[in-house]
Write a protein that holds these residues in place. Structure first.
Motif, PDB file in Angstrom:
ATOM      1  N   PHE A 108      10.444   3.697   2.828  1.00 12.88           N
ATOM      2  CA  PHE A 108       9.422   3.833   1.790  1.00 12.88           C
ATOM      3  C   PHE A 108       8.532   5.000   2.167  1.00 12.88           C
ATOM      4  O   PHE A 108       7.943   5.023   3.251  1.00 12.88           O
ATOM      5  N   GLN A 109       8.442   5.992   1.278  1.00 13.37           N
ATOM      6  CA  GLN A 109       7.606   7.154   1.564  1.00 13.37           C
ATOM      7  C   GLN A 109       6.184   6.880   1.126  1.00 13.37           C
ATOM      8  O   GLN A 109       5.873   6.815  -0.067  1.00 13.37           O
ATOM      9  N   SER A 110       5.307   6.730   2.110  1.00 11.40           N
ATOM     10  CA  SER A 110       3.905   6.445   1.824  1.00 11.40           C
ATOM     11  C   SER A 110       3.082   6.758   3.068  1.00 11.40           C
ATOM     12  O   SER A 110       3.622   6.973   4.151  1.00 11.40           O
ATOM     13  N   GLY A 111       1.757   6.735   2.920  1.00  9.11           N
ATOM     14  CA  GLY A 111       0.882   7.146   4.001  1.00  9.11           C
ATOM     15  C   GLY A 111       0.518   6.055   4.986  1.00  9.11           C
ATOM     16  O   GLY A 111       0.914   4.883   4.851  1.00  9.11           O
ATOM     17  N   TYR A 112      -0.301   6.448   5.955  1.00  5.49           N
ATOM     18  CA  TYR A 112      -0.776   5.512   6.985  1.00  5.49           C
ATOM     19  C   TYR A 112      -1.470   4.303   6.380  1.00  5.49           C
ATOM     20  O   TYR A 112      -1.417   3.201   6.936  1.00  5.49           O
ATOM     21  N   TRP A 113      -2.127   4.485   5.212  1.00  2.00           N
ATOM     22  CA  TRP A 113      -2.862   3.390   4.585  1.00  2.00           C
ATOM     23  C   TRP A 113      -1.981   2.166   4.380  1.00  2.00           C
ATOM     24  O   TRP A 113      -2.487   1.028   4.366  1.00  2.00           O
ATOM     25  N   PHE A 114      -0.653   2.384   4.247  1.00  2.00           N
ATOM     26  CA  PHE A 114       0.260   1.276   3.978  1.00  2.00           C
ATOM     27  C   PHE A 114       0.304   0.295   5.151  1.00  2.00           C
ATOM     28  O   PHE A 114       0.660  -0.876   4.976  1.00  2.00           O
ATOM     29  N   SER A 115      -0.092   0.762   6.345  1.00  2.00           N
ATOM     30  CA  SER A 115      -0.146  -0.167   7.494  1.00  2.00           C
ATOM     31  C   SER A 115      -1.147  -1.285   7.229  1.00  2.00           C
ATOM     32  O   SER A 115      -0.954  -2.428   7.659  1.00  2.00           O
ATOM     33  N   GLY A 116      -2.231  -0.982   6.495  1.00  3.14           N
ATOM     34  CA  GLY A 116      -3.206  -2.010   6.152  1.00  3.14           C
ATOM     35  C   GLY A 116      -2.606  -3.071   5.257  1.00  3.14           C
ATOM     36  O   GLY A 116      -2.889  -4.267   5.408  1.00  3.14           O
ATOM     37  N   LEU A 117      -1.755  -2.631   4.323  1.00  2.71           N
ATOM     38  CA  LEU A 117      -1.116  -3.592   3.421  1.00  2.71           C
ATOM     39  C   LEU A 117      -0.109  -4.451   4.182  1.00  2.71           C
ATOM     40  O   LEU A 117      -0.019  -5.668   3.970  1.00  2.71           O
TER      41      LEU A 117
END
Length: 465
Positions: free
Chosen positions: A297-306
């Protein structure tokens, strides 16, 4: 003048309505025009009453982004200022800006929205206030903050008009190691970036079909289709620019555009991710990834929070890793932000000093520390980076990769400030290609024509341009 303002308002409203209908995230996207600048119309609660009464600062920000407890804490320390939070509503904001009733602080994404707001005179130049701030220091900014600078032609240069509340290098790749194992594919390097060619080759291997049904997807971004940020990230790596120096023209027929978009055309035909052809009902790429049905999944560091907060995913966080953002074949290494959500101060505010007091506190005070500790994004300040989560093996892995990515986050993807609906135009022209009803060449030619028409209309509608 009235005709120009009406024209741009129509352009803007049609854009935000489309974006509101298809977007899952609350980005305000390219907004509107000169109507709010120096407007003398009463601005709702912002209107000053009589001497000595508290001033109300209207703050356009999501409910989860500024809490009631934070507001109470600020108001207790500053009894002369009240904060009125207002929901993020792109259509409503467009109308408010047109009638001079917009909030004092306006939420936006630096990448997509900032230049448009500067050109139309809505964003206040914050350079001198930041230079004299006791909370915010220019030399403490992480490089991505410069996406809120704009000199009238180039993003990243000139005065600074805002600060992100947080950001991410948004083109990193999230990997589900269990799904790599299921497909018999080795997990890529955590230090060396893949090329986009290698990424899509992996996606093909990781897509598993049985009895005509996809049981495992290989790759998705927001959806398993191309979007404008992906295209511009690829071109940034390639060193290719599409707009003229004065942003009056744009050319999507360059060969590197076709090179990039062909990846996703092949990806749609190969069912690498949920897309318009296979009619997968998932709303965005994160959904199948959280359900352990998508390998990358191409996404940013913020996705670690999710991932940390998702009830299912948080039970097996060690199955997930973040790897570097891919680069174009033969291109340079870049890892830019794709949004950088933050805010500007409305230049038409009637209470600039009180509004700055709120802005400075929210973007440079304790709320900034709280956001850093949450791990839902990268802080705007270098001194807050150590506060990002580092307790677990998952935290440590993502933090380590992030430190390397930040070294390549100082350049920005190109966004023409007059092309207020570029991604919508791209989707419109690519959809027939996905269904085999048009060629990529004809789509790029049509996109160029549409985009240049919108750019000219937008420029004509800006009074001073």
């Amino acid at each position: 003048m009235k005709k120009k303002l009406a024209t741009l308002l129509v352009l803007f409203l049609s854009t935000v309505l489309v974006l509101s209908a298809c977007g899952s995230k609350s980005t305000t996207n390219d907004d509107k025009m000169a109507g709010g600048t120096n407007a003398s119309t009463d601005a709702g609660a912002t209107k000053s009453t009589k001497s000595g009464d508290p001033v109300t600062v209207r703050f356009n920000m999501g409910d989860g982004e500024i809490t009631k407890d934070q507001i109470k804490e600020f108001e207790a320390a500053n009894p002369n200022i009240k904060i009125q939070r207002e929901d993020v509503d792109a259509t409503k904001l467009a109308a408010q800006l047109a009638t001079g009733e917009a909030p004092d602080i306006i939420r936006m994404t630096g990448v997509n929205d900032l230049p448009s707001y500067v050109i139309r005179g809505i964003a206040m130049d914050l350079t001198s206030r930041i230079e004299t701030s006791t909370l915010i220091k220019m030399d403490d900014f992480t490089p991505a903050v410069n996406v809120y600078r704009f000199d009238g032609k180039v993003q990243g240069k000139g005065p600074i008009y805002g600060i992100p509340k947080d950001f991410s290098p948004d083109f990193t790749i999230w990997v589900n190691k269990k799904l790599f194992e299921a497909a018999g594919v080795p997990v890529p390097s955590q230090t060396e970036p893949l090329t986009y060619n290698q990424l899509f080759e992996l996606a093909k291997k990781l897509t598993i079909v049985k009895d005509g049904k996809v049981i495992q997807y290989g790759l998705s971004g927001g959806r398993g289709e191309a979007d404008l940020p992906f295209l511009m990230d690829y071109l940034l790596s390639k060193g290719v620019k599409l707009s003229s120096d004065d942003n009056s023209k744009i050319d999507f027929t360059k060969p590197e555009v076709k090179e990039a978009l062909q990846f996703w055309v092949d990806g749609v035909k190969g069912n690498y991710g949920p897309n318009v052809v296979n009619q997968d009902k998932t709303a965005w790429g994160g959904e199948p990834f959280l359900a352990d049905k998508l390998a990358m999944f191409q996404s940013g560091y913020w996705f670690s929070g999710l991932l940390r907060s998702d009830e299912k995913a948080k039970t097996h966080l060690d199955d997930y890793i973040m790897i570097p953002a891919p680069i174009a074949e033969g291109g340079k290494r870049v890892s830019p932000t794709g949004s950088a959500t933050g805010a500007i101060i409305n230049s038409a505010t009637k209470h600039p000093d009180e509004t700055w007091k709120v802005y400075e506190w929210f973007f440079g005070g304790k709320p900034a520390e709280d956001r850093a500790k949450s791990g839902w994004g990268v802080p705007a300040y270098k001194h807050l980076l150590p506060m990002l989560p580092q307790a677990t093996a998952f935290d440590k892995q993502t933090f380590t990769v992030l430190q390397d990515e930040l070294k390549y986050s100082g350049e920005f993807i190109e966004m023409n400030p007059y092309l207020i609906n570029g991604n919508t135009l791209l989707q419109k022209q690519l959809t027939p290609v996905y269904f085999g009803k048009a060629t990529l060449d004809s789509a790029m030619a049509a996109l160029t024509n549409d985009a240049n028409r919108i750019i000219q209309e937008s420029k004509d509608a800006v009074p001073s341009s």
